[in-house]
Design a protein around this motif. Sequence first.
Motif, PDB file in Angstrom:
ATOM      1  N   HIS A  63      46.644  53.568  36.677  1.00 22.67           N
ATOM      2  CA  HIS A  63      46.694  52.865  35.390  1.00 22.67           C
ATOM      3  C   HIS A  63      47.140  51.415  35.619  1.00 22.67           C
ATOM      4  N   SER A  64      46.344  50.660  36.310  1.00 16.11           N
ATOM      5  CA  SER A  64      46.720  49.312  36.733  1.00 16.11           C
ATOM      6  C   SER A  64      47.105  48.399  35.561  1.00 16.11           C
ATOM      7  N   SER A  65      46.279  48.383  34.517  1.00 14.86           N
ATOM      8  CA  SER A  65      46.534  47.488  33.377  1.00 14.86           C
ATOM      9  C   SER A  65      47.801  47.886  32.625  1.00 14.86           C
ATOM     10  N   LEU A  66      47.954  49.182  32.366  1.00 13.20           N
ATOM     11  CA  LEU A  66      49.145  49.662  31.669  1.00 13.20           C
ATOM     12  C   LEU A  66      50.402  49.419  32.507  1.00 13.20           C
ATOM     13  N   HIS A  67      50.275  49.602  33.804  1.00 14.92           N
ATOM     14  CA  HIS A  67      51.421  49.391  34.700  1.00 14.92           C
ATOM     15  C   HIS A  67      51.901  47.943  34.623  1.00 14.92           C
ATOM     16  N   ARG A  68      50.978  47.003  34.640  1.00 17.08           N
ATOM     17  CA  ARG A  68      51.352  45.587  34.551  1.00 17.08           C
ATOM     18  C   ARG A  68      51.948  45.257  33.184  1.00 17.08           C
ATOM     19  N   LEU A  69      51.417  45.884  32.148  1.00 19.01           N
ATOM     20  CA  LEU A  69      51.950  45.667  30.803  1.00 19.01           C
ATOM     21  C   LEU A  69      53.400  46.130  30.720  1.00 19.01           C
ATOM     22  N   PHE A  70      53.670  47.335  31.224  1.00 21.58           N
ATOM     23  CA  PHE A  70      55.026  47.868  31.161  1.00 21.58           C
ATOM     24  C   PHE A  70      55.966  47.125  32.114  1.00 21.58           C
ATOM     25  N   LEU A  71      55.418  46.593  33.196  1.00 21.31           N
ATOM     26  CA  LEU A  71      56.218  45.760  34.091  1.00 21.31           C
ATOM     27  C   LEU A  71      56.657  44.493  33.359  1.00 21.31           C
ATOM     28  N   LEU A  72      55.743  43.904  32.601  1.00 19.00           N
ATOM     29  CA  LEU A  72      56.065  42.715  31.823  1.00 19.00           C
ATOM     30  C   LEU A  72      57.106  43.030  30.747  1.00 19.00           C
ATOM     31  N   ILE A  73      56.966  44.197  30.102  1.00 17.09           N
ATOM     32  CA  ILE A  73      57.933  44.618  29.087  1.00 17.09           C
ATOM     33  C   ILE A  73      59.314  44.806  29.714  1.00 17.09           C
ATOM     34  N   PHE A  74      59.354  45.385  30.892  1.00 17.83           N
ATOM     35  CA  PHE A  74      60.619  45.568  31.614  1.00 17.83           C
ATOM     36  C   PHE A  74      61.276  44.225  31.911  1.00 17.83           C
TER      37      PHE A  74
END
Length: 253
Positions: A127-138
């Motif tokens: 889930h590359s896109s979701l992973h980057r999104l949640f990384l940004l949220i973190f």
Amino acid sequence: MFSHHHHHWAYVWIPVFGAFIWFSTLLSMLITWLASGRPRYVSQDGSIAYISDVGADILKPLFIVGCAITAVSFFLSLVVERWLRHSGRLMPHLRKRERILGSLAVLGSFIGGIGLILLSVFDTKRHSSLHRLFLLIFIVGVAMSAIFTIIEHRWISKDFVYFRKLRIAYIAKAIIATVLILLAIAFAVALYTSPNTGAFTDHSKAILEWIIAFGFTLYLLTFFYDLKQAKSMHKGQLSRETMIEGHNYHTTY
């Protein structure tokens, strides 16, 4: 009134436990990657694996558990600090603005913690896109929490200028958080640029990510120093009314 040095002492170990789990998780992942001969994972772009690359492979269960415990510990550290200030075991808020800043800091830690848990679940391989999104949220959540916490501590330190421990806590937290936030901004910008262009290559971005992650351990440990100041205090000993009287006395004399 007699002080009990181990009165309400258990909560001090929450940030220490979280920092230990976080550091151990990262170290285990790094050692595993090195001991395995530096394998190139499916999701890996450069010669050095990102944390998310290692966490998306065989060590995913460890990564999820480590991130979950760290997220909960981070959130609880701020919640306990708010509770200790409210119950009169830490220097209280004298104004509404400090209470608002404290609440926003807790909200930031919650948002950052949710992001950390979800980025470990939605890994970069599947889930590359979701992973980057949640990384940004973190990153945004933790940065927001750190900024509000530092401003809050600055105001409290300004109100109680005669209490040296407050100033030490504020300065240490400000230095560590500022460095990590600047590095995180650089990492986030580099992450969304074209690979191997500009100042950061995939190689340097991976190294930067490991540095920021390990550095987060230090920020977690600053809350140990904060909570430790309440270990010998009884409920209400540092109430707002009592400290206002002391504040007025030191201001006058």
